[in-house]
Design a protein around this motif. Structure first.
Motif, PDB file in Angstrom:
ATOM      1  N   VAL A  67      37.712 -44.970  74.781  1.00  0.00           N
ATOM      2  CA  VAL A  67      36.362 -44.948  74.373  1.00  0.00           C
ATOM      3  C   VAL A  67      35.806 -43.313  74.883  1.00  0.00           C
ATOM      4  CG1 VAL A  67      33.968 -45.497  74.738  1.00  0.00           C
ATOM      5  CG2 VAL A  67      35.683 -47.059  74.146  1.00  0.00           C
TER       6      VAL A  67
ATOM      7  N   HIS B  73      37.382 -40.722  72.791  1.00  0.00           N
ATOM      8  CA  HIS B  73      36.907 -40.914  71.485  1.00  0.00           C
ATOM      9  C   HIS B  73      35.435 -40.306  71.174  1.00  0.00           C
ATOM     10  CE1 HIS B  73      34.967 -43.423  68.330  1.00  0.00           C
ATOM     11  NE2 HIS B  73      35.856 -43.331  67.594  1.00  0.00           N
ATOM     12  N   LEU B  74      34.656 -40.619  72.085  1.00  0.00           N
ATOM     13  CA  LEU B  74      33.329 -40.110  72.019  1.00  0.00           C
ATOM     14  C   LEU B  74      33.531 -38.560  72.246  1.00  0.00           C
ATOM     15  CD1 LEU B  74      30.672 -41.766  72.015  1.00  0.00           C
ATOM     16  CD2 LEU B  74      30.482 -41.360  74.322  1.00  0.00           C
TER      17      LEU B  74
ATOM     18  N   VAL C 136      34.593 -37.380  68.693  1.00  0.00           N
ATOM     19  CA  VAL C 136      33.513 -37.512  67.642  1.00  0.00           C
ATOM     20  C   VAL C 136      32.380 -36.534  67.549  1.00  0.00           C
ATOM     21  CG1 VAL C 136      31.523 -39.216  67.507  1.00  0.00           C
ATOM     22  CG2 VAL C 136      33.935 -40.055  67.287  1.00  0.00           C
ATOM     23  N   LEU C 137      32.073 -36.339  68.774  1.00  0.00           N
ATOM     24  CA  LEU C 137      30.713 -35.239  69.239  1.00  0.00           C
ATOM     25  C   LEU C 137      31.188 -33.843  68.728  1.00  0.00           C
ATOM     26  CD1 LEU C 137      29.015 -36.535  72.150  1.00  0.00           C
ATOM     27  CD2 LEU C 137      28.709 -36.944  69.786  1.00  0.00           C
TER      28      LEU C 137
ATOM     29  N   PRO D 224      41.111 -48.961  78.017  1.00  0.00           N
ATOM     30  CA  PRO D 224      39.716 -48.686  76.811  1.00  0.00           C
ATOM     31  C   PRO D 224      38.612 -47.824  77.314  1.00  0.00           C
ATOM     32  CG  PRO D 224      40.461 -51.060  77.179  1.00  0.00           C
ATOM     33  CD  PRO D 224      40.881 -50.373  78.189  1.00  0.00           C
ATOM     34  N   PHE D 225      38.195 -47.670  78.572  1.00  0.00           N
ATOM     35  CA  PHE D 225      37.322 -47.039  79.061  1.00  0.00           C
ATOM     36  C   PHE D 225      37.685 -45.501  78.735  1.00  0.00           C
ATOM     37  CE2 PHE D 225      35.255 -44.342  82.399  1.00  0.00           C
ATOM     38  CZ  PHE D 225      34.071 -44.674  82.178  1.00  0.00           C
TER      39      PHE D 225
ATOM     40  N   ALA E 121      31.633 -34.059  65.079  1.00  0.00           N
ATOM     41  CA  ALA E 121      30.088 -34.245  64.402  1.00  0.00           C
ATOM     42  C   ALA E 121      29.413 -32.832  64.301  1.00  0.00           C
ATOM     43  CB  ALA E 121      29.186 -35.289  65.175  1.00  0.00           C
TER      44      ALA E 121
END
Lengths: 250, 125
Positions: free
Chosen positions: A190, A193-194, A197-198, A186-187, A201
């Protein structure tokens, strides 16, 4: 804390003698600070809903989330509380405040919702709150006062769990590196994913070279609020037209 | 302290007892409901975002409360580290969500010159 309580009690001793007893000796200071932080968190959360001005809403949200970090510290989750302050209050809310500043043209600072919406939301909220409170208070095991076992504040167990090793609560018969799964996968998910996402964005929010919306924006800031609506209508039609044109060209 | 006094002033009785998990659950419920109401009522897109943050925080309060060894009664079991790690993941995902939602909001603002979500009806049939 005990010395503090004793000192305060000595201060109020004349009052005790005169019958206006403040029974500070009986005060559980952990509970006292919990009540303070809980009141701040809940009060400002309700204030976020009640406020119309978006700048004030952002301020109230900062205070509410900061008080929540205090609740985390009181519950013995020091690392989570620190992360709440650093990432949430220091990062996410700064992002939100940037959004507020970028879009805070005069007509949009306070968009009032209708009274009917407010009444409806109040009723739905009260019903939801009743259900949640009933659920929270219905389990006897959760209502027993805490025994107050204090774990040593350390980030080591969380850090080890994030790299895949659980050093807390080893199972019976397990070796030192026990068999409970850590959070390595999961780490990694995530973190990727971060990153995605950035990048996404930054792609979404990049400055595009469109002249029409910018012209409308300037006009909206110069002219009074009443004419903003029709400009927005024009802008919508133009952007539709330009997207049709772009589609035709490609 | 004087028990009769504690009965006559219920708030003082609240102060003198240790905190339980249910206290934290009540706080989490209030934060959650405030967030849901915020999402439903606000017409400013950023207000809706703030409601989402409040909802995620209410969930986080519950995670931390169940994870806390301090709040568990004698013989009770906390979910331990799992709750704290989940709270961390929630914080990280909230940061990611805020970044994307803010980018969408700014894009909407650039295209429509407003942040009123009632105006976002381009796809309405």
């Amino acid at each position: 804390m005990n010395t503090l309580a004793g000192g305060l009690f000595a201060m109020f001793e004349p009052l005790v003698a005169s019958g206006l007893a403040l029974p500070l000796a009986g005060v559980n200071w952990h509970t006292f600070f919990f009540l303070v932080f809980a009141a701040v968190a809940c009060g400002f959360a309700v204030a976020v809903v009640a406020a119309d001005n978006v700048v004030r809403m952002a301020l109230y949200l900062v205070l509410s989330l900061g008080a929540t970090a205090g609740l985390f510290f009181l519950a013995g989750a020091e690392f989570v509380g620190a992360m709440q302050l650093m990432i949430y209050v220091g990062g996410t809310l700064v992002l939100l405040v940037f959004g507020v500043m970028l879009t805070a043209q005069a007509p949009f600072v306070s968009i009032k919702s209708t009274a009917g919406d407010r009444v409806l939301a109040g009723m739905v909220g009260a019903a939801l709150l009743a259900v949640l409170l009933q659920a929270a208070l219905s389990v006897p095991a959760w209502r027993k006062p805490g025994a107050g076992r204090v774990a040593e504040p350390a980030a080591t167990p969380i850090g080890m769990a994030l790299v895949g090793v659980r050093v807390d609560a080893p199972e019976a018969g397990a070796p030192a590196i026990n068999r409970r799964p850590g959070y390595l996968l999961p780490f990694e998910i995530v973190s990727v994913h971060l990153l995605v996402v950035l990048v996404g964005a930054a792609y979404l929010a990049r400055a595009k070279r469109r002249k029409t919306p910018r012209a409308i924006e300037v006009a909206a800031s110069v002219e009074p609020a009443a004419s903003v609506a029709e400009h927005a209508e024009i802008g919508r039609d133009r952007s539709r037209g330009s997207s049709v044109l772009a589609g035709g060209r490609s | 302290m004087n028990p009769a006094f504690a009965v006559s002033v219920p708030l003082l009785g609240l102060i003198s007892e240790p905190v339980s998990v249910a206290h934290y659950l009540v706080v989490g419920a209030i934060l959650f409901v405030a967030g849901v109401a915020c999402m439903a009522v606000k017409r400013n897109a950023l207000g809706v975002l703030m409601g989402i943050e409040l909802v995620l925080n209410g969930a986080n309060v519950n995670f931390v409360a169940f994870a806390s060894p301090y709040l568990q009664a004698e013989g009770g079991r906390s979910i331990g580290l799992d709750g704290q790690v989940f709270a961390l993941f929630v914080i990280l995902l909230a940061a990611a969500e805020a970044a994307v939602a803010l980018a969408i909001t700014l894009n909407f603002y650039n295209n429509h010159a407003t942040v009123d979500i009632d105006r976002a009806d381009d796809l309405k049939g």
